[in-house]
Design a protein around this motif. Structure first.
Motif, mmCIF file in Angstrom:
data_model
loop_
_atom_site.group_PDB
_atom_site.id
_atom_site.type_symbol
_atom_site.label_atom_id
_atom_site.label_comp_id
_atom_site.label_asym_id
_atom_site.label_seq_id
_atom_site.Cartn_x
_atom_site.Cartn_y
_atom_site.Cartn_z
ATOM 1 N N ASP A 131 -2.751 -9.082 -2.433
ATOM 2 C CA ASP A 131 -1.731 -8.050 -2.211
ATOM 3 C C ASP A 131 -2.307 -6.640 -2.308
ATOM 4 O O ASP A 131 -1.665 -5.669 -1.898
ATOM 5 C CB ASP A 131 -0.592 -8.198 -3.224
ATOM 6 C CG ASP A 131 0.201 -9.478 -3.007
ATOM 7 O OD1 ASP A 131 0.222 -9.973 -1.858
ATOM 8 O OD2 ASP A 131 0.793 -9.994 -3.979
ATOM 9 N N ARG A 155 0.884 1.515 -6.724
ATOM 10 C CA ARG A 155 1.697 1.943 -5.589
ATOM 11 C C ARG A 155 1.549 1.016 -4.382
ATOM 12 O O ARG A 155 2.399 1.004 -3.498
ATOM 13 C CB ARG A 155 1.352 3.384 -5.196
ATOM 14 C CG ARG A 155 -0.102 3.612 -4.893
ATOM 15 C CD ARG A 155 -0.408 5.090 -4.727
ATOM 16 N NE ARG A 155 0.381 5.699 -3.710
ATOM 17 C CZ ARG A 155 0.140 5.585 -2.403
ATOM 18 N NH1 ARG A 155 -0.897 4.858 -1.996
ATOM 19 N NH2 ARG A 155 0.894 6.169 -1.530
ATOM 20 N N GLU A 156 0.498 0.184 -4.382
ATOM 21 C CA GLU A 156 0.334 -0.788 -3.303
ATOM 22 C C GLU A 156 1.441 -1.832 -3.318
ATOM 23 O O GLU A 156 1.689 -2.503 -2.307
ATOM 24 C CB GLU A 156 -1.029 -1.485 -3.417
ATOM 25 C CG GLU A 156 -2.215 -0.626 -3.001
ATOM 26 C CD GLU A 156 -2.600 0.394 -4.065
ATOM 27 O OE1 GLU A 156 -1.987 0.369 -5.149
ATOM 28 O OE2 GLU A 156 -3.499 1.211 -3.808
ATOM 29 N N TYR A 157 2.110 -2.009 -4.473
ATOM 30 C CA TYR A 157 3.208 -2.966 -4.573
ATOM 31 C C TYR A 157 4.551 -2.330 -4.204
ATOM 32 O O TYR A 157 5.577 -3.014 -4.164
ATOM 33 C CB TYR A 157 3.312 -3.512 -6.004
ATOM 34 C CG TYR A 157 2.142 -4.369 -6.432
ATOM 35 C CD1 TYR A 157 1.528 -5.262 -5.555
ATOM 36 C CD2 TYR A 157 1.652 -4.303 -7.731
ATOM 37 C CE1 TYR A 157 0.458 -6.042 -5.956
ATOM 38 C CE2 TYR A 157 0.580 -5.090 -8.142
ATOM 39 C CZ TYR A 157 -0.009 -5.955 -7.254
ATOM 40 O OH TYR A 157 -1.068 -6.737 -7.646
ATOM 41 N N PHE A 158 4.571 -1.018 -3.978
ATOM 42 C CA PHE A 158 5.833 -0.336 -3.695
ATOM 43 C C PHE A 158 6.407 -0.801 -2.357
ATOM 44 O O PHE A 158 5.682 -1.179 -1.438
ATOM 45 C CB PHE A 158 5.626 1.176 -3.632
ATOM 46 C CG PHE A 158 5.420 1.847 -4.981
ATOM 47 C CD1 PHE A 158 5.542 1.126 -6.167
ATOM 48 C CD2 PHE A 158 5.125 3.198 -5.062
ATOM 49 C CE1 PHE A 158 5.354 1.729 -7.400
ATOM 50 C CE2 PHE A 158 4.943 3.815 -6.293
ATOM 51 C CZ PHE A 158 5.061 3.076 -7.455
ATOM 52 N N SER A 159 7.752 -0.708 -2.260
ATOM 53 C CA SER A 159 8.407 -0.948 -0.972
ATOM 54 C C SER A 159 8.177 0.262 -0.078
ATOM 55 O O SER A 159 7.597 1.275 -0.495
ATOM 56 C CB SER A 159 9.908 -1.166 -1.183
ATOM 57 O OG SER A 159 10.479 0.024 -1.703
ATOM 58 N N GLY A 160 8.668 0.184 1.166
ATOM 59 C CA GLY A 160 8.410 1.249 2.128
ATOM 60 C C GLY A 160 8.897 2.617 1.692
ATOM 61 O O GLY A 160 8.179 3.617 1.784
ATOM 62 N N LEU A 178 9.728 3.719 -1.432
ATOM 63 C CA LEU A 178 9.023 4.196 -2.615
ATOM 64 C C LEU A 178 7.615 4.667 -2.260
ATOM 65 O O LEU A 178 7.125 5.673 -2.783
ATOM 66 C CB LEU A 178 8.960 3.097 -3.672
ATOM 67 C CG LEU A 178 10.208 2.881 -4.523
ATOM 68 C CD1 LEU A 178 9.974 1.764 -5.525
ATOM 69 C CD2 LEU A 178 10.594 4.165 -5.244
ATOM 70 N N ARG A 179 6.953 3.944 -1.372
ATOM 71 C CA ARG A 179 5.586 4.338 -1.010
ATOM 72 C C ARG A 179 5.592 5.664 -0.248
ATOM 73 O O ARG A 179 4.700 6.491 -0.435
ATOM 74 C CB ARG A 179 4.912 3.257 -0.177
ATOM 75 C CG ARG A 179 3.453 3.589 0.111
ATOM 76 C CD ARG A 179 2.719 2.489 0.811
ATOM 77 N NE ARG A 179 2.631 1.272 0.021
ATOM 78 C CZ ARG A 179 1.831 0.262 0.319
ATOM 79 N NH1 ARG A 179 1.061 0.329 1.389
ATOM 80 N NH2 ARG A 179 1.798 -0.817 -0.429
#
Length: 246
Positions: A48, A188-193, A195-196
């Protein structure tokens, strides 16, 4: 030694005499890396995250944490306290202008940040085989721009805060959401669109993105660098307009 050099030395000594702020800016980012790196799962490649490890990501976040602590919490509190105690007003009556003191404070913060970042990189490399920045020039540029954005925002806090305690409260209030978008609690790589996207346009999120790219070997995205420049310029202009010496 010049007057400016003496001021820098004095400011650094005062910084080190505050054990709590010295610990949280110089040592805590490294402690965070050691704690997270000690978790076995964080040393495994994560699909991920594009095949890199969680600990690789957190080294970049620890660097942003250092800059945010210095810029949003330490510097505003010091400058607001100086104004509250009349130190800036007294400087204005001497050949040493208040701007010289601001410059000394800036150099002190950058020196402390450089020491903390060096320790984070060394411990990350030695203890957990984290790669040193593969794009050194891009890393240095991202570091300076992220520091500039954090310090400029800190100057705004120092400008509007009524006292040293007020500056610390405002800086801390801003620190936690900004570090959330930098990925301190969840990368932040796990954030949704959504949030990112917010993270990309936040100062610490853009800083983490730029630093992470440089550490992986790529030139930081121009979008991230532009965001950092914008915060530095707008924050610096606002602070210059709002700052009061007395």
């Amino acid at each position: 030694m010049t007057v400016f050099g003496k001021l820098v030395r004095s400011e650094f000594r005062l910084f080190l005499r505050e054990p709590v702020q010295a610990f949280f800016t110089l040592l805590f980012p490294t402690v965070l890396v050691v704690i997270l790196g000690s978790i076995p799962a964080f040393r495994d490649a994560d699909p991920d995250l594009g095949g890199i490890r969680v600990i690789d990501v957190y080294v970049g976040i620890a660097i942003v944490l250092t800059l945010a602590s210095l810029g949003l919490q330490v510097s505003p509190m010091v400058l607001a306290t100086y104004r509250e105690r009349g130190i800036l007003r007294r400087f204005a009556t001497t050949p040493v202008r208040p701007g010289t003191l601001l410059g000394a404070q800036l150099v002190t913060s950058l020196a402390a940040a450089a020491g903390s970042v060096a320790l984070v990189l060394i411990v990350g490399r030695v203890a957990f085989a984290v790669q040193l920045p593969r794009q050194p020039a891009g890393f240095l540029l991202a570091f300076l721009l992220c520091a500039g954005a954090a310090l400029a925002l800190g100057l705004v806090v120092a400008a509007i805060a009524p006292s040293g305690k007020g500056a610390n409260s405002i800086g801390t209030f801003a620190f936690f959401p900004l570090m959330f978008f930098a990925g301190l609690w969840t990368p932040r790589e796990y954030f949704s669109g959504v949030l990112r996207t917010i993270s990309d346009f936040s100062p610490m999120g853009a800083g983490e993105r730029a630093l992470g790219a440089a550490m992986a070997g790529s030139w930081p995205a121009w979008g991230s660098l532009t965001v950092l420049v914008a915060y530095t310029v707008v924050g610096g202009l606002a602070a210059a307009r709002l700052f009061r010496w007395e």
